[in-house]
Enzyme design. Structure first.
Site, mmCIF file in Angstrom:
data_model
loop_
_atom_site.group_PDB
_atom_site.id
_atom_site.type_symbol
_atom_site.label_atom_id
_atom_site.label_comp_id
_atom_site.label_asym_id
_atom_site.label_seq_id
_atom_site.Cartn_x
_atom_site.Cartn_y
_atom_site.Cartn_z
ATOM 1 N N LEU A 63 0.983 -1.364 -0.166
ATOM 2 C CA LEU A 63 -0.123 0.100 -0.166
ATOM 3 C C LEU A 63 0.854 1.191 0.135
ATOM 4 C CD1 LEU A 63 -2.852 -0.918 2.752
ATOM 5 C CD2 LEU A 63 -3.167 -0.775 0.141
ATOM 6 N N ASP A 64 0.596 2.313 -0.765
ATOM 7 C CA ASP A 64 1.629 3.315 -0.667
ATOM 8 C C ASP A 64 1.341 4.245 0.620
ATOM 9 O OD1 ASP A 64 -0.666 5.600 -0.659
ATOM 10 O OD2 ASP A 64 -1.264 4.452 -2.792
ATOM 11 N N ALA A 65 2.209 4.994 0.663
ATOM 12 C CA ALA A 65 2.568 5.478 2.075
ATOM 13 C C ALA A 65 1.258 6.092 2.527
ATOM 14 C CB ALA A 65 3.574 6.533 2.134
#
Length: 246
Positions: A102-104
């Site tokens: 998952l992106d930040a």
């Protein structure tokens, strides 16, 4: 029986590539005999494997569900010393790896394991494991726009398409929707809404196949049940390929 380099990797000694070098350098023995042949198989329950004379014990396989908070990275180490999901796990679990990312700025369910075969099956689109996301948008989401998500969109050469999409709530300034994806391309949900001119305020993954986020608090983890692990491995057939566009 497993390949020797895979055993070394799952025991946390080295990556598979590093393990191959250890084997070729003659530093690994099986039942007291030096083994230099790549592809040699061992039985972890019977064979004694040693590195530089020190016995190596197989680690128990772990299957973990974590609720990733925003601003945490899905990587083991970060060159800028930012927080990662491994900061939320026991210190001796550094041998685990995430299944997908998952992106930040996104949050929600992340699966981690030290079982390479489990990781490959769960992560590969052909296994057909669906992922469910809950999205909060800074605008009212109209039915016609929602339909475009399941028809499919083009972005930078990629065909992006949700398996299903439904509106959970909406008013004049905000909407909440639930999307189910089959492939999970890089930042796919955010990219779809960007193409539609909609700004994502919050993106949360709430399920990976049969594994649900449920009431797991942000930053906390739990072990998967045997039933969840078995259900994740259950064959589901290939995900349908996106249609060709001329």
């Amino acid at each position: 029986m497993v390949r020797l380099q895979k055993f070394l990797s799952e025991a946390g000694v080295a990556s598979r590539r590093e393990g191959e070098k250890l084997i070729l350098d003659g530093r690994v023995t099986v039942d007291g005999q030096v083994v230099r042949l790549l592809g040699t198989k061992v039985d972890p329950t019977r064979d004694e494997v040693s590195l530089d004379g020190r016995p190596i014990r197989a680690r128990a396989k772990r299957f973990v569900a974590l609720n990733k908070p925003p601003k945490f990275l899905c990587t083991r180490r970060d060159t800028h010393d930012r927080r990662t999901v491994f900061d939320l796990l026991p210190a001796d679990w550094g041998h685990l790896f995430t299944i997908g990312r998952l992106d930040a700025d996104s949050e929600g369910l992340i699966l981690l394991t030290n079982d390479g075969e489990f990781c490959q099956k769960v992560a590969h689109p052909s296994h057909g494991l669906l992922k469910t996301y809950r999205v909060t948008l800074a605008k009212r989401l109209e039915p016609e726009t929602l339909k475009q998500l399941t028809v499919g969109l083009r972005d930078k050469g990629d065909f992006l398409k949700a398996r299903s999409a439904r509106l959970l709530s909406a008013n004049n300034t905000r909407s909440e929707a639930e999307l189910v994806l089959a492939e999970g391309k890089n930042r796919e949900v955010r990219r779809m809404f960007k193409v539609l001119g909609l700004r994502v305020l919050r993106l949360q993954r709430v399920a990976v196949g049969p594994v649900k986020l449920g009431e797991l608090p942000p930053g906390k983890w739990r072990m998967l049940s045997r039933a969840e692990v078995a259900s994740c491995l259950k064959p589901r057939g290939k995900s349908p390929r996106p249609p060709r566009r001329n």
